[in-house]
Structures are given as C-alpha cells and as structure tokens.
Design a protein around this motif. Structure first.
Motif, PDB file in Angstrom:
ATOM      1  N   ALA A   1       0.825  -1.214   0.000  1.00 48.32           N
ATOM      2  CA  ALA A   1       0.000   0.000   0.000  1.00 48.32           C
ATOM      3  C   ALA A   1       0.857   1.262   0.000  1.00 48.32           C
ATOM      4  O   ALA A   1       0.439   2.301  -0.504  1.00 48.32           O
ATOM      5  N   THR A   2       2.075   1.166   0.525  1.00 53.99           N
ATOM      6  CA  THR A   2       2.963   2.320   0.622  1.00 53.99           C
ATOM      7  C   THR A   2       4.330   1.967   0.049  1.00 53.99           C
ATOM      8  O   THR A   2       4.848   0.877   0.311  1.00 53.99           O
ATOM      9  N   VAL A   3       4.889   2.881  -0.732  1.00 52.94           N
ATOM     10  CA  VAL A   3       6.266   2.701  -1.206  1.00 52.94           C
ATOM     11  C   VAL A   3       7.144   3.749  -0.535  1.00 52.94           C
ATOM     12  O   VAL A   3       6.734   4.889  -0.339  1.00 52.94           O
ATOM     13  N   THR A   4       8.334   3.320  -0.181  1.00 53.27           N
ATOM     14  CA  THR A   4       9.320   4.203   0.437  1.00 53.27           C
ATOM     15  C   THR A   4      10.633   4.000  -0.302  1.00 53.27           C
ATOM     16  O   THR A   4      11.045   2.859  -0.534  1.00 53.27           O
ATOM     17  N   PHE A   5      11.267   5.101  -0.674  1.00 54.37           N
ATOM     18  CA  PHE A   5      12.530   4.994  -1.384  1.00 54.37           C
ATOM     19  C   PHE A   5      13.335   6.269  -1.213  1.00 54.37           C
ATOM     20  O   PHE A   5      12.825   7.293  -0.777  1.00 54.37           O
ATOM     21  N   THR A   6      14.611   6.182  -1.580  1.00 57.65           N
ATOM     22  CA  THR A   6      15.500   7.336  -1.572  1.00 57.65           C
ATOM     23  C   THR A   6      15.491   7.953  -2.958  1.00 57.65           C
ATOM     24  O   THR A   6      15.683   7.247  -3.953  1.00 57.65           O
ATOM     25  N   ALA A   7      15.273   9.262  -3.013  1.00 58.13           N
ATOM     26  CA  ALA A   7      15.244   9.968  -4.299  1.00 58.13           C
ATOM     27  C   ALA A   7      16.616   9.883  -4.958  1.00 58.13           C
ATOM     28  O   ALA A   7      17.640  10.021  -4.284  1.00 58.13           O
ATOM     29  N   PRO A   8      16.643   9.652  -6.269  1.00 57.83           N
ATOM     30  CA  PRO A   8      17.923   9.556  -6.974  1.00 57.83           C
ATOM     31  C   PRO A   8      18.729  10.855  -6.881  1.00 57.83           C
ATOM     32  O   PRO A   8      18.161  11.937  -6.743  1.00 57.83           O
ATOM     33  N   ASP A   9      20.038  10.703  -6.970  1.00 61.10           N
ATOM     34  CA  ASP A   9      20.937  11.856  -6.967  1.00 61.10           C
ATOM     35  C   ASP A   9      21.013  12.393  -8.398  1.00 61.10           C
ATOM     36  O   ASP A   9      21.645  11.782  -9.267  1.00 61.10           O
ATOM     37  N   VAL A  10      20.337  13.483  -8.654  1.00 58.11           N
ATOM     38  CA  VAL A  10      20.278  14.072 -10.001  1.00 58.11           C
ATOM     39  C   VAL A  10      20.752  15.514  -9.947  1.00 58.11           C
ATOM     40  O   VAL A  10      20.706  16.163  -8.907  1.00 58.11           O
ATOM     41  N   ALA A  11      21.204  16.004 -11.077  1.00 53.84           N
ATOM     42  CA  ALA A  11      21.601  17.410 -11.186  1.00 53.84           C
ATOM     43  C   ALA A  11      20.432  18.185 -11.770  1.00 53.84           C
ATOM     44  O   ALA A  11      19.875  17.800 -12.790  1.00 53.84           O
ATOM     45  N   GLY A  12      20.034  19.226 -11.105  1.00 62.28           N
ATOM     46  CA  GLY A  12      18.924  20.039 -11.606  1.00 62.28           C
ATOM     47  C   GLY A  12      17.576  19.464 -11.253  1.00 62.28           C
ATOM     48  O   GLY A  12      17.451  18.476 -10.543  1.00 62.28           O
ATOM     49  N   SER A  13      16.577  20.082 -11.789  1.00 60.44           N
ATOM     50  CA  SER A  13      15.194  19.683 -11.521  1.00 60.44           C
ATOM     51  C   SER A  13      14.808  18.499 -12.399  1.00 60.44           C
ATOM     52  O   SER A  13      14.994  18.536 -13.615  1.00 60.44           O
ATOM     53  N   THR A  14      14.319  17.441 -11.780  1.00 63.82           N
ATOM     54  CA  THR A  14      13.913  16.238 -12.507  1.00 63.82           C
ATOM     55  C   THR A  14      12.561  15.785 -11.978  1.00 63.82           C
ATOM     56  O   THR A  14      12.364  15.703 -10.775  1.00 63.82           O
ATOM     57  N   ALA A  15      11.652  15.495 -12.888  1.00 59.85           N
ATOM     58  CA  ALA A  15      10.330  15.004 -12.496  1.00 59.85           C
ATOM     59  C   ALA A  15      10.225  13.519 -12.825  1.00 59.85           C
ATOM     60  O   ALA A  15      10.665  13.075 -13.884  1.00 59.85           O
ATOM     61  N   TYR A  16       9.663  12.767 -11.905  1.00 58.25           N
ATOM     62  CA  TYR A  16       9.401  11.346 -12.110  1.00 58.25           C
ATOM     63  C   TYR A  16       7.902  11.112 -11.967  1.00 58.25           C
ATOM     64  O   TYR A  16       7.256  11.710 -11.099  1.00 58.25           O
ATOM     65  N   SER A  17       7.367  10.226 -12.782  1.00 60.01           N
ATOM     66  CA  SER A  17       5.962   9.828 -12.659  1.00 60.01           C
ATOM     67  C   SER A  17       5.916   8.430 -12.072  1.00 60.01           C
ATOM     68  O   SER A  17       6.576   7.513 -12.573  1.00 60.01           O
ATOM     69  N   ILE A  18       5.153   8.284 -11.024  1.00 61.81           N
ATOM     70  CA  ILE A  18       4.965   6.989 -10.350  1.00 61.81           C
ATOM     71  C   ILE A  18       3.465   6.735 -10.334  1.00 61.81           C
ATOM     72  O   ILE A  18       2.687   7.589  -9.898  1.00 61.81           O
TER      73      ILE A  18
END
Length: 84
Positions: A60-77
């Motif tokens: 029911a819940t996902v927990t994760f560490t956000a990737p190390d990216v340069a600049g603004s990055t959008a992810y769709s989950i």
C-alpha cells in the motif's frame, strides 16, 4: 450487479531533494461500491528501482531514496489497485 473500477489515491505531488526519503501511500484508495482493495501495484521508473533494490512495489505504501540528479527532474509513479 457489475462492480465498478476502484479509485487509486496516492496523494499529492511531492518535491524532494536528491537523497531525500520519499514515502507515497495508496492507503486512501477505495472501491466505489464498497469493495475492499485487495492488492496494489506501483509502476516506478527504472532509475528509482535501480537505486532502491528490494523496493516493494506491491504494498500500500512505497518508500525509497530519491535519486541523486543534477537540476530539476520530475518522475511519474503510478498506482494500480485491484478489488475482488
């Protein structure tokens, strides 16, 4: 009687810093005709899965560490929920 499709509710969009912990809950999802949610299936970008081995995409819940990216990055989950 035909059961109506359930509604997935994963909350509001989140903005997090690289390396920050992200928690997304689908616990507010529901069956329109009162049927209980029986399973959850998260669709997560491969980059996040690669950096978070063992991430449970069927809870029911996902927990994760956000990737190390340069600049603004959008992810769709995406969340798909199932009823009986």
């Amino acid at each position: 009687m035909v059961s109506q499709n359930p509604v997935s509710d994963q909350g509001l969009d989140q903005i997090v810093e690289p390396g920050g912990v992200v928690i997304i809950s689908g616990a507010s999802s529901y069956g329109i005709d009162g049927n209980a949610i029986t399973s959850y299936e998260w669709t997560v970008p491969q980059e996040i899965l690669d950096e978070n081995p063992g991430m449970d995409v069927n809870s029911a819940t996902v927990t994760f560490t956000a990737p190390d990216v340069a600049g603004s990055t959008a992810y769709s989950i995406y969340l798909t929920v199932y009823i009986l």
